[in-house]
Design a protein around this motif. Sequence first.
Motif, PDB file in Angstrom:
ATOM      1  N   GLN A 173       0.839  -1.208   0.000  1.00  0.00           N
ATOM      2  CA  GLN A 173       0.000   0.000   0.000  1.00  0.00           C
ATOM      3  C   GLN A 173       0.868   1.250   0.000  1.00  0.00           C
ATOM      4  OE1 GLN A 173      -3.535   0.102  -0.145  1.00  0.00           O
ATOM      5  NE2 GLN A 173      -2.924   2.192  -0.688  1.00  0.00           N
ATOM      6  N   ALA A 174       1.994   1.190   0.704  1.00  0.00           N
ATOM      7  CA  ALA A 174       2.917   2.329   0.721  1.00  0.00           C
ATOM      8  C   ALA A 174       3.454   2.605  -0.679  1.00  0.00           C
ATOM      9  CB  ALA A 174       4.064   2.058   1.698  1.00  0.00           C
ATOM     10  N   ARG A 175       3.763   1.547  -1.410  1.00  0.00           N
ATOM     11  CA  ARG A 175       4.238   1.712  -2.798  1.00  0.00           C
ATOM     12  C   ARG A 175       3.177   2.408  -3.647  1.00  0.00           C
ATOM     13  NH1 ARG A 175       8.572  -0.930  -5.122  1.00  0.00           N
ATOM     14  NH2 ARG A 175       9.659  -2.530  -3.919  1.00  0.00           N
ATOM     15  N   GLU A 176       1.929   1.947  -3.541  1.00  0.00           N
ATOM     16  CA  GLU A 176       0.848   2.553  -4.326  1.00  0.00           C
ATOM     17  C   GLU A 176       0.700   4.029  -3.988  1.00  0.00           C
ATOM     18  OE1 GLU A 176      -0.971   1.270  -6.805  1.00  0.00           O
ATOM     19  OE2 GLU A 176       0.357  -0.475  -6.655  1.00  0.00           O
ATOM     20  N   ASN A 182       4.193  10.616  -6.437  1.00  0.00           N
ATOM     21  CA  ASN A 182       5.335  10.893  -7.319  1.00  0.00           C
ATOM     22  C   ASN A 182       5.136  10.222  -8.684  1.00  0.00           C
ATOM     23  OD1 ASN A 182       7.336  12.091  -5.158  1.00  0.00           O
ATOM     24  ND2 ASN A 182       6.531  10.195  -4.277  1.00  0.00           N
ATOM     25  N   PRO A 183       4.167  10.689  -9.476  1.00  0.00           N
ATOM     26  CA  PRO A 183       3.864  10.014 -10.755  1.00  0.00           C
ATOM     27  C   PRO A 183       5.053   9.973 -11.716  1.00  0.00           C
ATOM     28  CG  PRO A 183       2.774  12.160 -10.598  1.00  0.00           C
ATOM     29  CD  PRO A 183       3.294  11.846  -9.242  1.00  0.00           C
ATOM     30  N   LYS A 184       5.955  10.942 -11.638  1.00  0.00           N
ATOM     31  CA  LYS A 184       7.106  10.962 -12.548  1.00  0.00           C
ATOM     32  C   LYS A 184       8.122   9.873 -12.227  1.00  0.00           C
ATOM     33  CE  LYS A 184       6.807  15.924 -13.539  1.00  0.00           C
ATOM     34  NZ  LYS A 184       7.521  17.230 -13.495  1.00  0.00           N
ATOM     35  N   LEU A 185       8.027   9.294 -11.022  1.00  0.00           N
ATOM     36  CA  LEU A 185       8.994   8.272 -10.607  1.00  0.00           C
ATOM     37  C   LEU A 185       8.440   6.850 -10.730  1.00  0.00           C
ATOM     38  CD1 LEU A 185      10.476   9.929  -7.368  1.00  0.00           C
ATOM     39  CD2 LEU A 185      11.538   9.787  -9.630  1.00  0.00           C
ATOM     40  N   VAL A 186       7.216   6.708 -11.239  1.00  0.00           N
ATOM     41  CA  VAL A 186       6.563   5.403 -11.220  1.00  0.00           C
ATOM     42  C   VAL A 186       7.391   4.333 -11.922  1.00  0.00           C
ATOM     43  CG1 VAL A 186       4.578   4.078 -12.031  1.00  0.00           C
ATOM     44  CG2 VAL A 186       4.236   6.325 -10.970  1.00  0.00           C
ATOM     45  N   GLN A 187       7.832   4.603 -13.146  1.00  0.00           N
ATOM     46  CA  GLN A 187       8.569   3.584 -13.906  1.00  0.00           C
ATOM     47  C   GLN A 187       9.862   3.201 -13.204  1.00  0.00           C
ATOM     48  OE1 GLN A 187       7.253   1.923 -16.424  1.00  0.00           O
ATOM     49  NE2 GLN A 187       5.446   3.207 -16.059  1.00  0.00           N
ATOM     50  N   GLU A 188      10.573   4.200 -12.707  1.00  0.00           N
ATOM     51  CA  GLU A 188      11.822   3.914 -11.993  1.00  0.00           C
ATOM     52  C   GLU A 188      11.543   3.180 -10.688  1.00  0.00           C
ATOM     53  OE1 GLU A 188      15.413   6.340  -9.678  1.00  0.00           O
ATOM     54  OE2 GLU A 188      14.042   7.425 -11.031  1.00  0.00           O
ATOM     55  N   ALA A 189      10.515   3.634  -9.959  1.00  0.00           N
ATOM     56  CA  ALA A 189      10.227   3.073  -8.638  1.00  0.00           C
ATOM     57  C   ALA A 189       9.793   1.624  -8.712  1.00  0.00           C
ATOM     58  CB  ALA A 189       9.155   3.911  -7.938  1.00  0.00           C
ATOM     59  N   LYS A 190       9.183   1.221  -9.811  1.00  0.00           N
ATOM     60  CA  LYS A 190       8.747  -0.166  -9.954  1.00  0.00           C
ATOM     61  C   LYS A 190       9.926  -1.140  -9.976  1.00  0.00           C
ATOM     62  CE  LYS A 190       4.266   0.536 -12.199  1.00  0.00           C
ATOM     63  NZ  LYS A 190       3.445   0.349 -13.423  1.00  0.00           N
ATOM     64  N   GLN A 191      11.116  -0.624 -10.273  1.00  0.00           N
ATOM     65  CA  GLN A 191      12.309  -1.480 -10.328  1.00  0.00           C
ATOM     66  C   GLN A 191      13.015  -1.580  -8.975  1.00  0.00           C
ATOM     67  OE1 GLN A 191      12.596  -2.982 -13.289  1.00  0.00           O
ATOM     68  NE2 GLN A 191      10.830  -1.705 -13.885  1.00  0.00           N
ATOM     69  N   TRP A 192      12.611  -0.761  -8.003  1.00  0.00           N
ATOM     70  CA  TRP A 192      13.293  -0.775  -6.706  1.00  0.00           C
ATOM     71  C   TRP A 192      12.915  -2.018  -5.913  1.00  0.00           C
ATOM     72  CZ3 TRP A 192      11.457   4.855  -5.275  1.00  0.00           C
ATOM     73  CH2 TRP A 192      12.174   5.780  -6.056  1.00  0.00           C
ATOM     74  N   ASN A 357       5.619  11.565   1.673  1.00  0.00           N
ATOM     75  CA  ASN A 357       5.982  10.690   0.558  1.00  0.00           C
ATOM     76  C   ASN A 357       4.951   9.597   0.304  1.00  0.00           C
ATOM     77  OD1 ASN A 357       8.411  11.879  -0.300  1.00  0.00           O
ATOM     78  ND2 ASN A 357       9.517  10.949   1.403  1.00  0.00           N
ATOM     79  N   LEU A 358       4.205   9.226   1.355  1.00  0.00           N
ATOM     80  CA  LEU A 358       3.183   8.187   1.212  1.00  0.00           C
ATOM     81  C   LEU A 358       1.801   8.787   0.966  1.00  0.00           C
ATOM     82  CD1 LEU A 358       4.244   5.575   3.919  1.00  0.00           C
ATOM     83  CD2 LEU A 358       4.977   5.807   1.548  1.00  0.00           C
ATOM     84  N   ASN A 359       1.772  10.080   0.647  1.00  0.00           N
ATOM     85  CA  ASN A 359       0.533  10.763   0.266  1.00  0.00           C
ATOM     86  C   ASN A 359      -0.516  10.775   1.386  1.00  0.00           C
ATOM     87  OD1 ASN A 359      -0.676  12.273  -1.779  1.00  0.00           O
ATOM     88  ND2 ASN A 359      -1.949  10.567  -2.441  1.00  0.00           N
ATOM     89  N   MET A 360      -0.041  10.782   2.634  1.00  0.00           N
ATOM     90  CA  MET A 360      -0.961  10.824   3.763  1.00  0.00           C
ATOM     91  C   MET A 360      -1.241  12.257   4.200  1.00  0.00           C
ATOM     92  SD  MET A 360       0.613   7.641   5.992  1.00  0.00           S
ATOM     93  CE  MET A 360      -0.712   7.560   7.195  1.00  0.00           C
ATOM     94  N   ILE A 361      -0.231  13.102   4.128  1.00  0.00           N
ATOM     95  CA  ILE A 361      -0.379  14.514   4.494  1.00  0.00           C
ATOM     96  C   ILE A 361       0.460  15.333   3.526  1.00  0.00           C
ATOM     97  CG2 ILE A 361      -0.763  14.088   6.961  1.00  0.00           C
ATOM     98  CD1 ILE A 361       2.175  14.819   7.427  1.00  0.00           C
ATOM     99  N   ASP A 362       0.350  16.668   3.638  1.00  0.00           N
ATOM    100  CA  ASP A 362       1.269  17.529   2.909  1.00  0.00           C
ATOM    101  C   ASP A 362       1.853  18.538   3.889  1.00  0.00           C
ATOM    102  OD1 ASP A 362      -0.292  20.016   3.068  1.00  0.00           O
ATOM    103  OD2 ASP A 362      -1.670  19.030   1.675  1.00  0.00           O
TER     104      ASP A 362
END
Length: 546
Positions: A173-176, A182-192, A357-362
């Motif tokens: 859920q944290a990944r999602e 961070n939509p610009k990092l999605v492709q890169e983040a999927k490889q982590w 970073n986990l989109n819980m707050i800003d």
Amino acid sequence: MNEILNNLLSLHSESEIAEFKEARNSFDFNKLGKYFSALSNEANLKKLKCAWLVFGVKDNRTVVGSQFRTNLQDLQSLKKEIADKTTSRLTFVDIHEIEHPDGRVLLFEIPAAPQGLPIAWDGHYYGRDGESLGPLNLEEIERIRRQNRASDWSAVTLPSASITDLEPAAIEQARENFFQKNPKLVQEAKQWDIATFLNKAKLTINGQITRAAILLLGKAESSHFLNPASATITWILKDRDGLERDYQHFGCPLLLGVDEVFHKIRPLKYRYMKEGTLFPEEVEQYDPYIIREALNNAIAHQDYELGGKITLVEFEDGRLCFSNVGQFIPGSVESVIQTDAPESRYRNRFLIDAMVNLNMIDTIGSGIRKMFLIQKKRFFPLPEYDLKDNRVQVTVIGRVVDMAYARKLAEYPNLTLEDILLLDRVQKRKPLTDDQAKYLKSLGLIEGRKPNFHISAQIANHSGERMQYIHNRALDDQYYKELILAYLEKFGTAKRVDINGLVLDKLPNVLDETQKYNKVKNLLQALKQKGLIESEGKSWRMSKKI
């Protein structure tokens, strides 16, 4: 405990963190509280976990025995008695009763003051200079208060913890959430891999698990890593009489816990009374954003070192009450709304960065303001903040409390949030400062005399509340006096209950019941002072002098 006692008895003298008292039969309770405050503060300053107060021992460390509260129940009740008068209800870690060969000894284990929070007894801070008890000096008070600024509980790493202590479902859920943020990092983040993701999301530090990671992603059985802090959200349902109907506790991982708590709240609709086209037909009783914002704020800003838990009380009369322990760092809600900018400092900076970073707050500082704007748009009362007793409590009302007030907001959609904050105070019968009252009057928004302000005729005319305006507006005192005099002239005498029946229902609705009774009392006294009426036992009549 015998070993600890022997170590204390071997000291050359008393110190800032050890105090001996004979207390053969009794001991002054207020002085006991002062020692608690002093020893707690000194343990903090010396970076120790606790300090010791010893009963049944002379200053020269000779054991003489103590009969202080020999009943075990009475002895243990001392914890609550101390908590009732100390900052954040801090009390003894434990009270140890030791049967020494020379008599009964009591060891009071006093916890160090939490970081950033000096401990007061009955509102005053105490400390020690060697063996002497006295006020904690200002420099030492500030040293303790500065500790929160220099340390971050949430960033502490846990060497014995590993990724296996984290809940896999929470990691996914944290990944999602991270992808959404961070939509610009999605492709890169999927490889982590997991370790890389946790570092990138600022949940770990160089691969080491932090308290923040356990709090948000930890397995339920991993909460022990946070002891004595509590990673708990408690939901309670109360009926209209305030009686508890249901409850449930939610622990680690809190990332998933927030959703579970959210779904416990009953998804009720609020239906507006039909008022032309001013209002929608129905809305959700509570806006989802407000619920999540309030819960996530409580997680982010809780002072975990105080050991408290987060609570959400749902009342069947249409209220939600969120609370967490710890001072409200900005100082006031008004300052947050007016500034509308990020705070310059946070209690749990590492945890907050992870939650961002986990989109819980800003951290742009607009969360609280947005909660107020949502309530404004619904014509509901604004959120209510209670910042007393080192606790933040937020009450959100999911209904219109005063339909007349709601209509006024609908008629004046361009009022600023700051203006509505003040009008909300008038609606809730809260006091206004002289400057606030003067400002609202200058805008033509309120009328009346302090403290009984009410919505002005200007708004009443726009909202169709002319009748309510007339009911709120006070008639001249002379009118009420003439009513009383006319009654006495016709009937000769009148008891207070008769005069109440004559006048009370004619007084303005802006007055509460007590104020109305006091008003009648003042009218009678004014007529008596002018020599127009006089009392005769429990009755009133026209003065014989007339």
